[in-house]
Design a protein around this motif. Structure first.
Motif, PDB file in Angstrom:
ATOM      1  N   VAL A 183      16.417  -4.694   6.159  1.00 19.61           N
ATOM      2  CA  VAL A 183      15.799  -4.912   7.886  1.00 19.61           C
ATOM      3  C   VAL A 183      14.372  -4.998   7.168  1.00 19.61           C
ATOM      4  N   ILE A 184      14.258  -6.241   7.070  1.00 17.27           N
ATOM      5  CA  ILE A 184      13.117  -7.179   7.261  1.00 17.27           C
ATOM      6  C   ILE A 184      11.877  -7.034   8.666  1.00 17.27           C
ATOM      7  N   VAL A 185      10.355  -6.303   8.767  1.00 18.46           N
ATOM      8  CA  VAL A 185      10.249  -6.386   9.700  1.00 18.46           C
ATOM      9  C   VAL A 185       8.501  -7.472   9.100  1.00 18.46           C
ATOM     10  N   SER A 186       9.034  -8.150  10.616  1.00 19.55           N
ATOM     11  CA  SER A 186       7.745  -8.927  10.186  1.00 19.55           C
ATOM     12  C   SER A 186       6.693  -9.055  12.156  1.00 19.55           C
ATOM     13  N   ALA A 187       5.372  -7.636  11.982  1.00 19.02           N
ATOM     14  CA  ALA A 187       4.813  -7.792  12.608  1.00 19.02           C
ATOM     15  C   ALA A 187       3.739  -7.739  13.033  1.00 19.02           C
ATOM     16  N   PRO A 188       2.492  -7.965  13.706  1.00 20.52           N
ATOM     17  CA  PRO A 188       1.227  -7.531  13.573  1.00 20.52           C
ATOM     18  C   PRO A 188       0.798  -6.164  12.347  1.00 20.52           C
ATOM     19  N   THR A 189      -0.350  -6.812  12.209  1.00 23.66           N
ATOM     20  CA  THR A 189      -1.473  -4.957  11.938  1.00 23.66           C
ATOM     21  C   THR A 189      -0.796  -4.228  13.575  1.00 23.66           C
ATOM     22  N   GLY A 190      -0.634  -2.874  13.188  1.00 26.00           N
ATOM     23  CA  GLY A 190      -0.345  -1.675  14.589  1.00 26.00           C
ATOM     24  C   GLY A 190      -0.246  -2.006  15.318  1.00 26.00           C
ATOM     25  N   SER A 191       0.772  -2.614  15.179  1.00 27.65           N
ATOM     26  CA  SER A 191       2.005  -2.750  16.129  1.00 27.65           C
ATOM     27  C   SER A 191       3.533  -2.217  16.145  1.00 27.65           C
ATOM     28  N   GLY A 192       3.340  -0.934  15.076  1.00 31.17           N
ATOM     29  CA  GLY A 192       4.089  -0.009  14.511  1.00 31.17           C
ATOM     30  C   GLY A 192       5.504  -0.467  13.926  1.00 31.17           C
ATOM     31  N   LYS A 193       4.956  -1.021  12.718  1.00 31.60           N
ATOM     32  CA  LYS A 193       6.408  -0.675  11.234  1.00 31.60           C
ATOM     33  C   LYS A 193       6.152   0.199  10.385  1.00 31.60           C
ATOM     34  N   THR A 194       5.539   1.341  10.808  1.00 34.14           N
ATOM     35  CA  THR A 194       5.556   2.773  10.209  1.00 34.14           C
ATOM     36  C   THR A 194       6.508   3.132  10.515  1.00 34.14           C
ATOM     37  N   TYR A 195       6.558   2.849  12.272  1.00 34.74           N
ATOM     38  CA  TYR A 195       7.362   3.982  12.823  1.00 34.74           C
ATOM     39  C   TYR A 195       8.871   3.853  12.260  1.00 34.74           C
ATOM     40  N   ILE A 196       9.237   2.283  11.550  1.00 32.13           N
ATOM     41  CA  ILE A 196      10.194   2.188  11.480  1.00 32.13           C
ATOM     42  C   ILE A 196      10.813   2.221  10.050  1.00 32.13           C
ATOM     43  N   ALA A 197       9.483   2.311   9.048  1.00 28.66           N
ATOM     44  CA  ALA A 197       9.809   3.191   7.687  1.00 28.66           C
ATOM     45  C   ALA A 197       9.473   4.801   7.961  1.00 28.66           C
ATOM     46  N   LEU A 198       9.344   5.551   8.798  1.00 32.81           N
ATOM     47  CA  LEU A 198       9.483   6.852   9.612  1.00 32.81           C
ATOM     48  C   LEU A 198      10.905   7.421   9.245  1.00 32.81           C
ATOM     49  N   GLU A 199      11.608   5.886  10.065  1.00 34.23           N
ATOM     50  CA  GLU A 199      13.034   6.528  10.762  1.00 34.23           C
ATOM     51  C   GLU A 199      13.862   5.860   9.023  1.00 34.23           C
ATOM     52  N   ALA A 200      13.494   5.434   8.549  1.00 39.50           N
ATOM     53  CA  ALA A 200      14.084   4.709   7.785  1.00 39.50           C
ATOM     54  C   ALA A 200      14.294   6.201   6.674  1.00 39.50           C
ATOM     55  N   MET A 201      12.822   6.814   6.386  1.00 36.14           N
ATOM     56  CA  MET A 201      12.739   7.327   5.683  1.00 36.14           C
ATOM     57  C   MET A 201      13.219   8.865   5.359  1.00 36.14           C
ATOM     58  N   LYS A 202      13.973   9.417   6.977  1.00 35.90           N
ATOM     59  CA  LYS A 202      14.350  10.231   7.359  1.00 35.90           C
ATOM     60  C   LYS A 202      15.993   9.947   7.364  1.00 35.90           C
ATOM     61  N   GLN A 203      16.614   8.767   7.766  1.00 38.34           N
ATOM     62  CA  GLN A 203      17.909   8.463   7.087  1.00 38.34           C
ATOM     63  C   GLN A 203      17.875   8.845   5.854  1.00 38.34           C
ATOM     64  N   ALA A 204      17.289   8.587   4.984  1.00 40.08           N
ATOM     65  CA  ALA A 204      17.630   8.182   3.095  1.00 40.08           C
ATOM     66  C   ALA A 204      17.895   9.557   3.800  1.00 40.08           C
ATOM     67  N   MET A 205      16.586  10.481   3.619  1.00 44.89           N
ATOM     68  CA  MET A 205      16.814  12.117   3.159  1.00 44.89           C
ATOM     69  C   MET A 205      17.622  12.751   3.847  1.00 44.89           C
ATOM     70  N   ALA A 206      18.142  12.152   4.996  1.00 44.86           N
ATOM     71  CA  ALA A 206      18.995  13.527   5.509  1.00 44.86           C
ATOM     72  C   ALA A 206      20.111  12.777   4.575  1.00 44.86           C
ATOM     73  N   ALA A 207      20.196  11.599   3.887  1.00 45.87           N
ATOM     74  CA  ALA A 207      21.860  11.132   3.298  1.00 45.87           C
ATOM     75  C   ALA A 207      21.646  11.868   1.350  1.00 45.87           C
ATOM     76  N   ASN A 208      20.388  12.958   1.441  1.00 48.08           N
ATOM     77  CA  ASN A 208      19.717  12.808  -0.041  1.00 48.08           C
ATOM     78  C   ASN A 208      20.133  11.665  -0.791  1.00 48.08           C
ATOM     79  N   GLN A 209      19.204  10.549  -0.201  1.00 46.08           N
ATOM     80  CA  GLN A 209      18.747  10.145  -1.528  1.00 46.08           C
ATOM     81  C   GLN A 209      16.806   9.764  -2.003  1.00 46.08           C
TER      82      GLN A 209
END
Length: 185
Positions: free
Chosen positions: A138-164
């Motif tokens: 996924v590529i997310v292009s949105a303005p500064t402060g719109s909430g892209k980091t939330y998506i990154a954090l959720e992706a990290m949680k998914q990756a860590m749950a899969a032991n990546q």
């Protein structure tokens, strides 16, 4: 109107109005000071100078010396602020309006502070991105402060749950340092 008369009229104008006259006629007029702006206006072709003269003639005459009849005097453009009352109209013979603020500083700043904590509710586009991450890139292009980091954090949680392994990068050192502190905690 000859060049000297035009120069005298232009010298009496505020820089803001000179920039309005120069707009569309002088390249990068917004970078010029008053003296240079007047020089550039005086070097314009005759038809453009004629248009400027016409604009000036449609304005009330500008005089520096006091005139007996105050109805002929041109006042500088007044800035109106929501914190100060408008000045009395020219036709009004009443006493001048006080320049004291209508709103006290304390009243204006009332309610400013740290907002009460509320639970985070992701937007629809953020939820769609998080769902898509589980099975595709996924590529997310949105303005500064719109909430892209939330998506990154959720992706990290998914990756860590899969032991990546997760690598988080950011374009700014300050943001990297902030996220390092957050992730360390």
């Amino acid at each position: 109107m000859n060049d000297e008369d035009l120069k005298r009229e232009l010298e009496l104008l505020a820089v803001k109005y000179l920039h309005q006259l120069a707009k569309g006629r002088i390249h990068r007029h917004f970078r010029l000071g008053k003296v240079r702006l007047i020089e550039c206006i005086l070097t314009l072709p005759k038809e453009q100078r004629a248009a400027i003269v016409t604009n000036l003639q449609h304005r009330a005459p500008i005089t520096k010396e006091p005139v007996a009849d105050s109805s002929q005097t041109r006042r500088p453009q007044e800035r109106h602020s929501p914190f100060y009352p408008k000045t009395a109209s020219r036709k009004s013979k009443s006493s001048p309006v006080s320049s004291s603020p209508l709103i006290e500083l304390e009243q204006m700043l009332e309610g400013i502070g740290v907002p009460e904590p509320k639970p985070f509710v992701p937007d629809d586009w953020q939820q769609q991105a998080v769902e898509a991450i589980s099975h595709a890139d996924v590529i997310v292009s949105a303005p500064t402060g719109s909430g892209k980091t939330y998506i990154a954090l959720e992706a990290m949680k998914q990756a860590m749950a899969a032991n990546q392994t997760v690598i988080y990068t950011s374009p700014l050192k300050a943001l990297s340092n902030t996220k390092y502190m957050e992730f360390s905690q």
